[in-house]
Structures are given as structure tokens and as C-alpha cells.
Design a protein around this motif. Sequence first.
Motif, short mmCIF file in Angstrom:
data_model
loop_
_atom_site.label_atom_id
_atom_site.label_comp_id
_atom_site.label_asym_id
_atom_site.label_seq_id
_atom_site.Cartn_x
_atom_site.Cartn_y
_atom_site.Cartn_z
N LEU A 168 0.84 -1.10 -0.02
CA LEU A 168 0.06 -0.06 0.00
C LEU A 168 0.68 1.20 -0.07
O LEU A 168 1.61 1.17 0.89
N ALA A 169 0.84 2.11 -0.94
CA ALA A 169 1.50 3.25 -1.03
C ALA A 169 0.70 4.63 -1.54
O ALA A 169 -0.27 4.62 -2.02
N ASP A 170 1.13 5.76 -1.08
CA ASP A 170 0.61 6.96 -1.31
C ASP A 170 1.50 7.82 -2.36
O ASP A 170 2.57 8.23 -1.78
N TYR A 171 1.09 7.66 -3.59
CA TYR A 171 1.92 8.58 -4.49
C TYR A 171 1.07 9.72 -5.13
O TYR A 171 1.55 10.39 -5.79
N SER A 172 0.05 9.93 -4.58
CA SER A 172 -0.93 10.94 -4.96
C SER A 172 -1.95 11.67 -4.15
O SER A 172 -2.42 12.82 -4.35
N GLY A 173 -1.78 11.38 -2.87
CA GLY A 173 -2.27 11.76 -1.70
C GLY A 173 -1.96 12.83 -0.92
O GLY A 173 -0.87 13.58 -1.32
N GLY A 174 -2.34 13.35 0.18
CA GLY A 174 -2.03 14.28 1.07
C GLY A 174 -0.41 13.85 1.54
O GLY A 174 0.06 14.87 2.07
N THR A 175 0.02 12.81 1.78
CA THR A 175 1.43 12.53 2.06
C THR A 175 2.29 12.01 1.01
O THR A 175 3.27 11.37 1.17
N SER A 176 1.89 12.24 -0.18
CA SER A 176 2.48 11.72 -1.34
C SER A 176 3.88 12.36 -1.70
O SER A 176 4.89 11.55 -2.13
N ASP A 177 4.33 13.40 -0.93
CA ASP A 177 5.67 14.16 -1.15
C ASP A 177 6.63 13.02 -0.27
O ASP A 177 7.77 13.09 -0.72
N VAL A 178 6.44 12.41 0.81
CA VAL A 178 7.19 11.59 1.43
C VAL A 178 6.89 9.82 1.09
O VAL A 178 7.65 9.00 1.24
N ALA A 215 1.84 -11.41 4.05
CA ALA A 215 2.41 -10.11 4.59
C ALA A 215 1.93 -8.85 3.91
O ALA A 215 1.56 -8.97 2.67
N ILE A 216 1.97 -7.68 4.41
CA ILE A 216 1.73 -6.39 4.00
C ILE A 216 2.69 -5.36 4.34
O ILE A 216 3.07 -5.13 5.39
N GLN A 217 3.13 -4.75 3.01
CA GLN A 217 3.93 -3.56 3.50
C GLN A 217 2.92 -2.33 3.41
O GLN A 217 2.43 -1.87 2.29
N GLY A 218 2.57 -1.59 4.43
CA GLY A 218 1.68 -0.68 4.49
C GLY A 218 2.21 0.62 4.67
O GLY A 218 3.36 0.95 4.56
N TRP A 219 1.31 1.69 4.81
CA TRP A 219 1.73 3.15 4.88
C TRP A 219 1.13 3.92 6.02
O TRP A 219 1.82 3.81 6.94
N GLY A 220 0.13 4.66 5.81
CA GLY A 220 -0.38 5.57 6.83
C GLY A 220 -1.06 5.12 8.18
O GLY A 220 -1.41 4.14 8.36
N THR A 221 -1.01 6.24 9.19
CA THR A 221 -1.37 5.96 10.33
C THR A 221 -2.89 5.67 10.40
O THR A 221 -3.31 4.71 11.16
N ALA A 222 -3.76 6.56 9.63
CA ALA A 222 -5.13 6.19 9.82
C ALA A 222 -5.75 4.76 9.34
O ALA A 222 -6.48 4.07 9.92
N ASN A 277 -0.66 -1.50 -4.57
CA ASN A 277 -1.87 -0.64 -4.43
C ASN A 277 -1.37 0.94 -4.21
O ASN A 277 -1.09 1.07 -2.94
N GLU A 278 -1.74 1.93 -5.17
CA GLU A 278 -1.50 3.21 -4.83
C GLU A 278 -3.05 3.87 -4.29
O GLU A 278 -3.97 3.75 -5.14
N TYR A 279 -3.33 4.10 -2.91
CA TYR A 279 -4.53 4.39 -2.40
C TYR A 279 -4.72 5.72 -2.31
O TYR A 279 -5.90 6.28 -1.58
N GLY A 280 -3.82 6.72 -2.51
CA GLY A 280 -4.07 8.24 -2.49
C GLY A 280 -4.34 8.64 -1.07
O GLY A 280 -4.78 9.68 -0.64
N TYR A 281 -3.82 7.78 -0.14
CA TYR A 281 -3.94 8.33 1.23
C TYR A 281 -5.62 8.31 1.73
O TYR A 281 -5.86 9.10 2.47
N GLN A 282 -6.28 7.33 1.26
CA GLN A 282 -7.80 7.28 1.23
C GLN A 282 -7.95 5.86 2.14
O GLN A 282 -7.97 4.86 1.66
N VAL A 283 -8.50 5.98 3.57
CA VAL A 283 -8.76 4.86 4.27
C VAL A 283 -9.65 3.85 3.48
O VAL A 283 -9.49 2.76 3.74
N PRO A 284 -10.87 4.39 2.91
CA PRO A 284 -11.53 3.45 2.20
C PRO A 284 -11.18 2.53 1.05
O PRO A 284 -11.22 1.37 1.15
N ARG A 285 -10.05 3.24 0.58
CA ARG A 285 -9.34 2.52 -0.57
C ARG A 285 -8.55 1.54 0.01
O ARG A 285 -8.15 0.66 -0.39
N ALA A 286 -7.96 1.73 1.22
CA ALA A 286 -7.06 0.82 1.89
C ALA A 286 -7.90 -0.38 2.30
O ALA A 286 -7.29 -1.52 2.33
#
Length: 426
Positions: free
Chosen positions: A30-40, A95-102, A71-80
Motif C-alpha cells: 500500500l502506497a501513497d503517490y498521489s494523496g496528502g502524504t505523497s511528498d514522502v 504479509a503487507i507493506q503498509g503506509w499511513g497511520t489512519a 496498490n496506490e491508494y491516495g492516502y484514503q482509508v476506504p481505498r486501503a
Amino acid sequence: MKKIALSLVSALALAAATPALAQSINIGHLADYSGGTSDVGQPYGQGIQDAIAWINANGGVNGKKIDSDFNEYGYQVPRALAAFKKWVGTNKVVAIQGWGTADTEALVGMVTKEEIPYFSASYSASLTDPKGKVNEKSERAAPFNFFYGPSYSDSARAMVQWAADDWKAKGKPGKPKWVHMGANHPYPNSPKAAAEAYAKELGFEVLDPITFALTPGDYTPQCLTLKQSGANYAYLGNTAGSNISVLKACKTAGVDVQFLGNVWGMDENAMKAAGEAANGVVFPVRTAITWGGNAPGMATLKDVSKMSDPSGTAYRPVHYLAAVCTALYMKEAMEWADKNGGVTGVKIRDGMYQKKDWVPKGTEGVCNPSSWTAADHRPTTRVDLYRSVVSGPTDASVADLVKSGAIKLEKVATIDLPRKTELQGW
């Protein structure tokens, strides 16, 4: 068309050079390449992708290929949540390599039920209690959640400690003032209570928090509030993208404060973008060195980087290195699992408990020694703090800026926090 053809040739050449691997180990990414935390999110996600590709190109996991579903989920919990539903379907991941806190916190109960180790890029302290209720402030049991590096809370406590030492060293009179800044969101809020409690314990006056969104914007009003508050130390809880806006606005407003950044709050890319406004920000770094540093393990990191940059010229920010370390810890846990009953979620989890103060093979001097136990998923309580130094114009590439010395990361302290059970989980 020529570029596409060359890419195809490169891909075929890599395939020819890669040994044939038996079986597949399915994981989710799970990765954010387009959402609110995509910069990092982008450099971290690229580090995970490159590490998986490198593992497969170098024998896999005891000869088994890691099949990663990106899966590029744009930092959106429903998509995760939708991605997770897919991953526990017919070809269930182990196993899963995840991303955000929410999203990571939203999935804790589900990964526990499905017994899937979840290696997040969220370092929320609420993920560090595998048993549950280890103390009165621990929120939940998270037996299948792992991350590499100190928790957000321990990093924040370390910055409070550094700030207290800094205030004393400068001989300032009275009580220093601490303020938390960030969005009203699970990620920046994660360490807020821990930092404020420790700040009060060390004699700080804790001010009312100042809210600003996770996205870039005009934060002049927040900077004027900060200036009026008289704060001495301001903790920026957001990722670099919105922090850049705050730093620039506060410089324009003439705010005199020591900024302290969350682990995702500053990096080399942000230093370039913010320019002189980023000068002096103190923040934690998870690896023992930064890109291009001198350590035996840097050779491995450079080989990993070539998976997406065959030229070997790309500069990789601190988040990329942390991602590679994370993926390689998972890989070694999988190797142990494979030799001790099979690569299942439970066995991968158990594989994380087999060594103490360990680094993945080939990363010596890069990945910091870490330990996970069945009772404590805090990998470390040692925090390395760095200061961003910007000494000139930042209109060149990051690689050139680092090479010229216009930007650099200067280590200012290593804070060893006591591994207290009463601090676990929050």
C-alpha cells in the motif's frame, strides 16, 4: 516509441539475468503517490518496490519469489480497506507493506484476525503493544503490526529532551514554551499526548495546539498565532509538503522559534523546496547514515537503488533508506519462516522475534539495530536527531545541492530513552 522499446529491452535483460525462482510468496503493498502524504510516500514506496525487485533478482526468499501486489491508494482509508479485502481473498497474502497511520490503525483488528504481519510506515506507538493493555494508556493489542525505527511518541519525547537540553545550554531564563502544530488527524495527533506529558515533566509550559491541514496552503494566520504565543519550540506533526508552507510563511512573518519535525516532516527534498526557511529544523532519522554515507551496507543500498535507476545517479532521501531496511527485515523473517514450518503469517511474525539488536544482512552501518519481542514491538528507543542546514540557493537538483554542501543533514544528538513498560503503546 524508442523509449518504450528500450525499456522493454532492459526488462528482458533483467529477466534473463534473474535466476528462475520457484513458487511465489504473495504480499500486498500500500502506497501513497498521489494523496496528502505523497511528498514522502513516493520515495518510501519506491524504496519498498526496489527492495522487493532486488530480493527477487538475488535469489528471492530461499529461492522463492516475492509477488508484490502494488496498490496506490491516495492516502484514503476506504481505498486501503478495499485493498485489504482483495488481499485476503483467493490468493491471500502472507504479509503487507503498509503506509499511513489512519489506515494502519483501522486495519489492526483485521490483520490480527487474518494473522497477516503488517509492516507499516506509520510509527504510531499504539502499534507497539502486541498483548494489549500493557498499561492504562495502551489502546489496543497489535500482535501482527511491525515498523522499523522509533515510534512517533518516542521520537517526540526525544525532541522534547533535546529541546530541554538546548534551552539549558543557551542559558535562557524562565520556562521554555512548547507547542504542537499539525492537522487534527490520527497521524499528527499520534504523539501529541506523549510529547506534551513529557514536556510538562521537564518543566515546559505547554501551549494550546495550532492546527493546519495536511496539504500545502497559506498558513500565515497560524504563523501569526505562533508568533503571538511566544513559543520557543514548535513541533510540526505533518508531512513535509504542508510543513514547507508553514516554514515559508513563518519566515516571512518573522517568527523566531525552533522548529522540530516529525520523522516525515523534513527531508532533503523538503530542504530544496523550502530553501532557507528549512534551515535549522531538527527531526529524527531512522538510519545510521544518509545517502552516500560511508558504511559497508551502502553498497547494498546502491544496488537496490539501481532497480529503478540503472544509471546509479539518483539521490535517495532518508525515507527511501528506511523503506529498504523495512523490506529487508521482512525478507529475513520470511527466510526464517521458510526453514521453520513454512512462509505463513504466523511464522513470519515469529521470525521477527528470533534475533536481538539485528540488522538485515548486507545493511551493516545503514539500518540501525532493532529488536522485536512477543511482548514489545518497539524496535528501538534510541533516537538519532538531525538538523537541516541550508546555506545557499536551492534551485539546483538535490544531488547537486548535497554535493556542493548547499544543503546537508547534520547530526545533533542521539537520545537513549528508557524502555519503560509504562510508556509502551502511547
